[in-house]
Design an enzyme around this catalytic site. Structure first.
Site, PDB file in Angstrom:
ATOM      1  N   ARG A  94       0.885  -1.177  -0.002  1.00  0.00           N
ATOM      2  CA  ARG A  94       0.021  -0.140   0.004  1.00  0.00           C
ATOM      3  C   ARG A  94       0.838   1.196  -0.089  1.00  0.00           C
ATOM      4  NH1 ARG A  94      -4.996  -2.152   2.365  1.00  0.00           N
ATOM      5  NH2 ARG A  94      -6.539  -0.653   2.877  1.00  0.00           N
ATOM      6  N   ARG A 133     -21.397  -1.075   3.161  1.00  0.00           N
ATOM      7  CA  ARG A 133     -20.802  -2.462   3.274  1.00  0.00           C
ATOM      8  C   ARG A 133     -21.122  -3.042   4.620  1.00  0.00           C
ATOM      9  NH1 ARG A 133     -14.415  -2.942   1.560  1.00  0.00           N
ATOM     10  NH2 ARG A 133     -14.049  -1.801   3.528  1.00  0.00           N
ATOM     11  N   ARG A 166     -17.831  -2.255   9.619  1.00  0.00           N
ATOM     12  CA  ARG A 166     -16.631  -1.974  10.195  1.00  0.00           C
ATOM     13  C   ARG A 166     -16.431  -0.429  10.724  1.00  0.00           C
ATOM     14  NH1 ARG A 166     -12.696  -3.804   5.425  1.00  0.00           N
ATOM     15  NH2 ARG A 166     -11.615  -1.984   6.341  1.00  0.00           N
TER      16      ARG A 166
HETATM   17  P1  AMP Z   1      -8.449  -2.950   4.078  1.00  0.00           P
HETATM   18  O1  AMP Z   1      -9.189  -4.080   4.986  1.00  0.00           O
HETATM   19  O2  AMP Z   1      -7.524  -3.387   3.288  1.00  0.00           O
HETATM   20  O3  AMP Z   1      -9.373  -1.844   3.853  1.00  0.00           O
HETATM   21  O4  AMP Z   1      -7.684  -2.407   5.437  1.00  0.00           O
HETATM   22  C1  AMP Z   1      -8.180  -2.077   6.478  1.00  0.00           C
HETATM   23  C2  AMP Z   1      -7.044  -1.132   7.359  1.00  0.00           C
HETATM   24  O5  AMP Z   1      -5.880  -1.954   7.724  1.00  0.00           O
HETATM   25  C3  AMP Z   1      -6.535   0.051   6.433  1.00  0.00           C
HETATM   26  O6  AMP Z   1      -7.224   1.328   6.442  1.00  0.00           O
HETATM   27  C4  AMP Z   1      -5.169   0.220   7.054  1.00  0.00           C
HETATM   28  O7  AMP Z   1      -5.352   0.915   8.377  1.00  0.00           O
HETATM   29  C5  AMP Z   1      -4.684  -1.143   7.634  1.00  0.00           C
HETATM   30  N1  AMP Z   1      -4.055  -1.709   6.377  1.00  0.00           N
HETATM   31  C6  AMP Z   1      -4.417  -2.744   5.666  1.00  0.00           C
HETATM   32  N2  AMP Z   1      -3.275  -3.106   4.949  1.00  0.00           N
HETATM   33  C7  AMP Z   1      -2.276  -2.134   5.109  1.00  0.00           C
HETATM   34  C8  AMP Z   1      -1.188  -1.950   4.459  1.00  0.00           C
HETATM   35  N3  AMP Z   1      -0.628  -2.754   3.596  1.00  0.00           N
HETATM   36  N4  AMP Z   1      -0.624  -1.114   5.294  1.00  0.00           N
HETATM   37  C9  AMP Z   1      -0.535  -0.469   6.014  1.00  0.00           C
HETATM   38  N5  AMP Z   1      -1.789  -0.433   6.648  1.00  0.00           N
HETATM   39  C10 AMP Z   1      -2.768  -1.316   6.132  1.00  0.00           C
END
Ligand code: AMP
Length: 225
Positions: A94, A133, A166
């Site tokens: 990311r 969602r 969430r």
């Molecule tokens: P997601 O489920 O992919 O939307 O991730 C939810 C949250 O987890 C994000 O908004 C970040 O706070 C954290 N997160 C997930 N993947 C990453 C990553 N690769 N790097 C940093 N934070 C992450």
């Protein structure tokens, strides 16, 4: 062409583009695991681990968890035996620093990134998608109140667990997540374009139409090597 032992796919796109939904289905079709860094963090939080509690301080406000913590978590996950034939990464990398760390990890083990589907969705659609969602407690299956409702309200079609909103899908946090995406994650489009692995996919269509495109794209790829 040389066959690599393990091929990895990175699903790239803004929050709410459908990366998680698509990665789960496509991974099932290809018989490789789907690895979501967000799911790994949420699993840690559910188990109240030190890492989960620390990560949640960033997650709940829509910021990114620091790179060193995230990279270590993914490094451990992809070293497990179920990734012997590769995996689909969803939500990782990311940041440019994570992308470089991931390249190094793969190089060490003789693997490579095969393709990076970039799922494009207009920003207005993202906000609607994220605010409606619903996510399943057990395995992170994703539904939407209007666009993809579960058969029985509040219950996951796949594992029967509870569906919840969430905390970071609430409107105040969604805006920050999109801003963080634009600033830190969008540069990865260029990064993977330069490496010749990026493929754009129109994410503003039905879930099934997008899945069909992705499966075709990745299956062709498998038989090519
Ligand atoms: P997601 O489920 O992919 O939307 O991730 C939810 C949250 O987890 C994000 O908004 C970040 O706070 C954290 N997160 C997930 N993947 C990453 C990553 N690769 N790097 C940093 N934070 C992450």
């Amino acid at each position: 062409m040389e066959k690599h032992l393990r091929d990895f796919y990175v699903f790239l796109g803004p929050p709410g583009a459908g990366k998680g939904t698509q990665a789960k289905v496509v991974a099932y079709h290809l018989g490789i695991p789907q690895i979501s860094s967000g799911d790994l963090f949420r699993e840690n939080l559910k188990n109240q681990t030190e890492l989960g509690l620390l990560a949640n301080e960033y997650i709940k406000v829509g910021d990114l968890v620091p790179d060193d913590i995230t990279v270590a978590l993914v490094r451990e996950r992809i070293s497990r035996t179920d990734c012997a034939n590769g995996a689909i990464l969803d939500g990782f990398p990311r940041t440019p620093a994570q992308a470089e760390a991931f390249d190094e990890m793969l190089l060490e083990t003789g693997c490579k990134i095969h393709k990076v589907p970039y799922i494009k969705v207009p920003e207005e659609a993202l906000i609607k998608r994220l605010s409606g969602r619903l996510t399943c407690r057990d395995q992170g299956h994703v539904f939407h109140k209007q666009y993809n409702p579960p058969k029985k309200p509040g219950v996951c079609d796949f594992d029967g667990s509870e569906l919840y909103q969430r905390e970071d899908d609430k409107p105040e946090t969604v805006a920050n997540r999109i801003r963080v995406y634009e600033e830190l994650t969008r540069p990865l489009v260029e990064y993977y374009l330069d490496r010749g692995v990026l493929v754009e996919v129109d994410g503003d269509r039905s879930i099934d139409a997008i899945t069909a495109d992705l499966v075709k794209l990745l299956e062709v790829d498998e038989s090519d090597v």
